[in-house]
Design a protein around this motif. Structure first.
Motif, PDB file in Angstrom:
ATOM      1  N   PRO A  77       0.814  -1.220   0.000  1.00 33.01           N
ATOM      2  CA  PRO A  77       0.000   0.000   0.000  1.00 33.01           C
ATOM      3  C   PRO A  77       0.845   1.265   0.000  1.00 33.01           C
ATOM      4  O   PRO A  77       1.981   1.284   0.497  1.00 33.01           O
ATOM      5  CB  PRO A  77      -0.814  -0.121   1.296  1.00 33.01           C
ATOM      6  CG  PRO A  77      -0.843  -1.580   1.603  1.00 33.01           C
ATOM      7  CD  PRO A  77       0.466  -2.121   1.109  1.00 33.01           C
ATOM      8  N   VAL A  78       0.284   2.337  -0.552  1.00 38.29           N
ATOM      9  CA  VAL A  78       1.001   3.606  -0.677  1.00 38.29           C
ATOM     10  C   VAL A  78       1.460   4.116   0.683  1.00 38.29           C
ATOM     11  O   VAL A  78       2.598   4.588   0.837  1.00 38.29           O
ATOM     12  CB  VAL A  78       0.110   4.659  -1.366  1.00 38.29           C
ATOM     13  CG1 VAL A  78       0.752   6.047  -1.296  1.00 38.29           C
ATOM     14  CG2 VAL A  78      -0.119   4.278  -2.820  1.00 38.29           C
ATOM     15  N   LYS A  79       0.605   4.052   1.687  1.00 37.88           N
ATOM     16  CA  LYS A  79       0.976   4.597   2.999  1.00 37.88           C
ATOM     17  C   LYS A  79       2.210   3.902   3.569  1.00 37.88           C
ATOM     18  O   LYS A  79       3.017   4.523   4.284  1.00 37.88           O
ATOM     19  CB  LYS A  79      -0.191   4.489   3.972  1.00 37.88           C
ATOM     20  CG  LYS A  79      -0.618   3.079   4.308  1.00 37.88           C
ATOM     21  CD  LYS A  79      -1.754   3.090   5.320  1.00 37.88           C
ATOM     22  CE  LYS A  79      -2.170   1.660   5.690  1.00 37.88           C
ATOM     23  NZ  LYS A  79      -3.271   1.672   6.702  1.00 37.88           N
ATOM     24  N   ASP A  80       2.392   2.608   3.261  1.00 42.50           N
ATOM     25  CA  ASP A  80       3.589   1.904   3.729  1.00 42.50           C
ATOM     26  C   ASP A  80       4.809   2.260   2.895  1.00 42.50           C
ATOM     27  O   ASP A  80       5.923   2.389   3.420  1.00 42.50           O
ATOM     28  CB  ASP A  80       3.359   0.398   3.704  1.00 42.50           C
ATOM     29  CG  ASP A  80       2.308  -0.050   4.708  1.00 42.50           C
ATOM     30  OD1 ASP A  80       2.284   0.524   5.815  1.00 42.50           O
ATOM     31  OD2 ASP A  80       1.513  -0.943   4.390  1.00 42.50           O
ATOM     32  N   LEU A  81       4.610   2.431   1.591  1.00 40.53           N
ATOM     33  CA  LEU A  81       5.728   2.828   0.732  1.00 40.53           C
ATOM     34  C   LEU A  81       6.295   4.179   1.143  1.00 40.53           C
ATOM     35  O   LEU A  81       7.500   4.414   1.053  1.00 40.53           O
ATOM     36  CB  LEU A  81       5.289   2.864  -0.729  1.00 40.53           C
ATOM     37  CG  LEU A  81       4.955   1.522  -1.383  1.00 40.53           C
ATOM     38  CD1 LEU A  81       4.484   1.732  -2.816  1.00 40.53           C
ATOM     39  CD2 LEU A  81       6.158   0.581  -1.362  1.00 40.53           C
ATOM     40  N   LEU A  82       5.425   5.066   1.586  1.00 37.54           N
ATOM     41  CA  LEU A  82       5.903   6.381   2.029  1.00 37.54           C
ATOM     42  C   LEU A  82       6.829   6.245   3.234  1.00 37.54           C
ATOM     43  O   LEU A  82       7.801   6.996   3.374  1.00 37.54           O
ATOM     44  CB  LEU A  82       4.707   7.278   2.369  1.00 37.54           C
ATOM     45  CG  LEU A  82       3.779   7.631   1.202  1.00 37.54           C
ATOM     46  CD1 LEU A  82       2.639   8.519   1.668  1.00 37.54           C
ATOM     47  CD2 LEU A  82       4.551   8.294   0.071  1.00 37.54           C
ATOM     48  N   ARG A  83       6.538   5.288   4.096  1.00 30.83           N
ATOM     49  CA  ARG A  83       7.416   5.050   5.246  1.00 30.83           C
ATOM     50  C   ARG A  83       8.715   4.364   4.815  1.00 30.83           C
ATOM     51  O   ARG A  83       9.787   4.613   5.357  1.00 30.83           O
ATOM     52  CB  ARG A  83       6.703   4.198   6.287  1.00 30.83           C
ATOM     53  CG  ARG A  83       5.531   4.883   6.948  1.00 30.83           C
ATOM     54  CD  ARG A  83       5.000   4.090   8.138  1.00 30.83           C
ATOM     55  NE  ARG A  83       4.446   2.798   7.737  1.00 30.83           N
ATOM     56  CZ  ARG A  83       5.002   1.640   8.010  1.00 30.83           C
ATOM     57  NH1 ARG A  83       6.176   1.591   8.646  1.00 30.83           N
ATOM     58  NH2 ARG A  83       4.431   0.508   7.642  1.00 30.83           N
ATOM     59  N   PHE A  84       8.607   3.505   3.788  1.00 32.99           N
ATOM     60  CA  PHE A  84       9.766   2.719   3.353  1.00 32.99           C
ATOM     61  C   PHE A  84      10.795   3.554   2.595  1.00 32.99           C
ATOM     62  O   PHE A  84      11.887   3.065   2.284  1.00 32.99           O
ATOM     63  CB  PHE A  84       9.314   1.555   2.466  1.00 32.99           C
ATOM     64  CG  PHE A  84       8.505   0.514   3.197  1.00 32.99           C
ATOM     65  CD1 PHE A  84       8.411   0.529   4.580  1.00 32.99           C
ATOM     66  CD2 PHE A  84       7.842  -0.477   2.491  1.00 32.99           C
ATOM     67  CE1 PHE A  84       7.657  -0.432   5.246  1.00 32.99           C
ATOM     68  CE2 PHE A  84       7.095  -1.437   3.152  1.00 32.99           C
ATOM     69  CZ  PHE A  84       7.006  -1.414   4.535  1.00 32.99           C
ATOM     70  N   ARG A  85      10.472   4.806   2.298  1.00 29.71           N
ATOM     71  CA  ARG A  85      11.445   5.655   1.609  1.00 29.71           C
ATOM     72  C   ARG A  85      12.714   5.855   2.445  1.00 29.71           C
ATOM     73  O   ARG A  85      13.774   6.165   1.910  1.00 29.71           O
ATOM     74  CB  ARG A  85      10.822   7.023   1.302  1.00 29.71           C
ATOM     75  CG  ARG A  85       9.781   7.005   0.209  1.00 29.71           C
ATOM     76  CD  ARG A  85       9.198   8.377  -0.045  1.00 29.71           C
ATOM     77  NE  ARG A  85       8.524   8.913   1.136  1.00 29.71           N
ATOM     78  CZ  ARG A  85       7.827  10.053   1.144  1.00 29.71           C
ATOM     79  NH1 ARG A  85       7.730  10.761   0.026  1.00 29.71           N
ATOM     80  NH2 ARG A  85       7.247  10.478   2.251  1.00 29.71           N
ATOM     81  N   CYS A  86      12.581   5.654   3.744  1.00 27.25           N
ATOM     82  CA  CYS A  86      13.725   5.849   4.636  1.00 27.25           C
ATOM     83  C   CYS A  86      14.553   4.575   4.833  1.00 27.25           C
ATOM     84  O   CYS A  86      15.562   4.595   5.561  1.00 27.25           O
ATOM     85  CB  CYS A  86      13.244   6.341   6.005  1.00 27.25           C
ATOM     86  SG  CYS A  86      12.344   7.899   5.938  1.00 27.25           S
ATOM     87  N   VAL A  87      14.137   3.476   4.208  1.00 28.58           N
ATOM     88  CA  VAL A  87      14.836   2.203   4.403  1.00 28.58           C
ATOM     89  C   VAL A  87      16.238   2.252   3.809  1.00 28.58           C
ATOM     90  O   VAL A  87      17.225   1.911   4.462  1.00 28.58           O
ATOM     91  CB  VAL A  87      14.030   1.043   3.805  1.00 28.58           C
ATOM     92  CG1 VAL A  87      14.846  -0.247   3.783  1.00 28.58           C
ATOM     93  CG2 VAL A  87      12.737   0.827   4.583  1.00 28.58           C
TER      94      VAL A  87
END
Length: 382
Positions: free
Chosen positions: A25-35
């Motif tokens: 989901p998009v909301k999780d991808l936004l968090r994963f940008r910091c991975v």
């Protein structure tokens, strides 16, 4: 994401990691940008956005009086889950009125109409909004929005109202929202017809936007106005022969059948044989409408039995759309009670849909896809 899961992802081939991420989901991808840097760069690529969009869930959006609702539909439970969402319009909250409407959508971007000749592009998933002030103030009849793959640009189309008593529409303003270009397009085929200024925008099927045209005394005609987003040309095409006893304005919707063609949903004669009637268009290879066929007619008796509403004497079709192969219709019975109906065209069954909010605050229902496509910023100023 836990350190263990992150380690497992790093051990996988990058192509497989990408395939997995396109289903997140998009909301999780936004968090994963910091991975990591590679993921952050990946999420900025249009190729990834398009691949992700093919797996992204379809959402529902509805606009009411200063309320915006969006949510999901569960076809297994016949339930629509809606939640309230505020559009970030800054300090100018006066833009949000009962006139706020969805002009169209493409790539998960919703084109909105506010009051005061102000438009906006909104990605509900990213919570991004950019306002659009057309370069000139015009009085316009109808509006439409879509994507032109040849120029890779989003276009806003306004069919203009020609000044003067008894005058007809003959021009349209086309705005390319990425490039910032705008131009006037001739619409001479409308000289013998009328348009109706309405916040119910044109319906896009592929690269063509459709509007209904009217004759004298706002009577439905046997013509539709079409606009090709690629060639930027207007044409008139056939629509189902209107019933002399028809009630209300039929709704144009897209995607009712496998080919995703144009359809109409309307209210027929309110006698024992009347009710909701659905037509589907047959398109040629170029996307033009060749003919129409009636695919279902839901009689009053059928609606009374299926909805538990005895002695239906009045039906108003507030909205209609398609979702997961179903026809969803928001109707008002007897001038008071709203119900959301789900009709399965395959097994010809009709079911009442439960919602998490009162249907009384639901406006015109639309669908969109959750995506990472950013909102383009126009290069021109008012």
């Amino acid at each position: 994401m836990s350190s263990r899961n992150l380690k497992m992802m790093r051990e996988l081939p990058f192509e497989l990691v990408v395939e997995i991420l396109t289903r997140v989901p998009v909301k999780d991808l936004l968090r994963f940008r910091c991975v990591c840097k590679s993921w952050r760069s990946l999420f900025k690529e249009e190729r990834f956005w398009r691949q992700h969009m093919t797996h992204a869930p379809t959402r529902i959006v509805s606009f009411g009086w200063e309320d915006t609702l969006h949510g999901r539909f569960s076809e297994n439970e016949m339930k629509m889950i809606l939640e309230e969402v505020k559009i970030n319009v800054g300090d100018d909250i006066a833009w949000l009125t009962d006139a706020t409407a969805v002009v169209g959508h493409a790539h998960g971007l919703l084109c909105l109409y506010f009051q005061g000749n102000v438009f906006g592009l909104w990605n509900p998933s990213l919570r991004e909004l950019r306002t659009i002030h057309p370069p000139h103030l015009y009085t316009w009849y109808e509006m439409g929005f879509g994507y032109d793959p040849s120029s890779q640009d989003y276009k806003l189309v306004l069919v203009l109202k020609t000044q003067g008593e008894g005058s007809r529409s003959s021009q349209a303003l086309v705005l390319s929202l990425k490039s910032g270009a705008y131009r006037m397009i001739d619409c001479l085929c409308l000289e013998n017809f009328d348009m109706v200024h309405s916040t119910t925008a044109g319906t896009r099927v592929g690269e063509i936007i459709y509007w209904q045209v009217w004759g004298d005394n706002l009577k439905v005609t046997e013509k539709l106005l079409s606009f090709d987003l690629v060639s930027e040309t207007f044409n008139l095409c056939p629509r189902p022969r209107p019933s002399n006893r028809g009630i209300g304005f039929p709704r144009l919707i897209a995607g009712l059948r496998g080919g995703g063609g144009l359809s109409t949903v309307g209210v027929d004669d309110m006698s024992s044989s009347g009710g909701l009637i659905v037509w589907s268009a047959q398109h040629d290879a170029a996307g033009r409408i060749k003919s129409w066929s009636k695919i279902c007619s839901l009689s009053l008796a059928f609606l009374e039995i299926s909805t538990g509403c005895p002695r239906i004497d009045n039906i108003f079709l507030a909205s209609a759309m398609t979702y997961a192969g179903l026809l969803l219709a928001l109707v008002t019975f007897g001038g008071e009670e709203k119900k959301l109906l789900s009709y399965n065209l395959e097994d010809k069954s009709l079911t009442l849909v439960e919602t998490s909010v009162s249907l009384s605050i639901c406006g015109f229902l639309r669908t969109y896809v959750e995506t990472l496509f950013p909102v383009p910023i126009p290069d021109w100023n008012p």
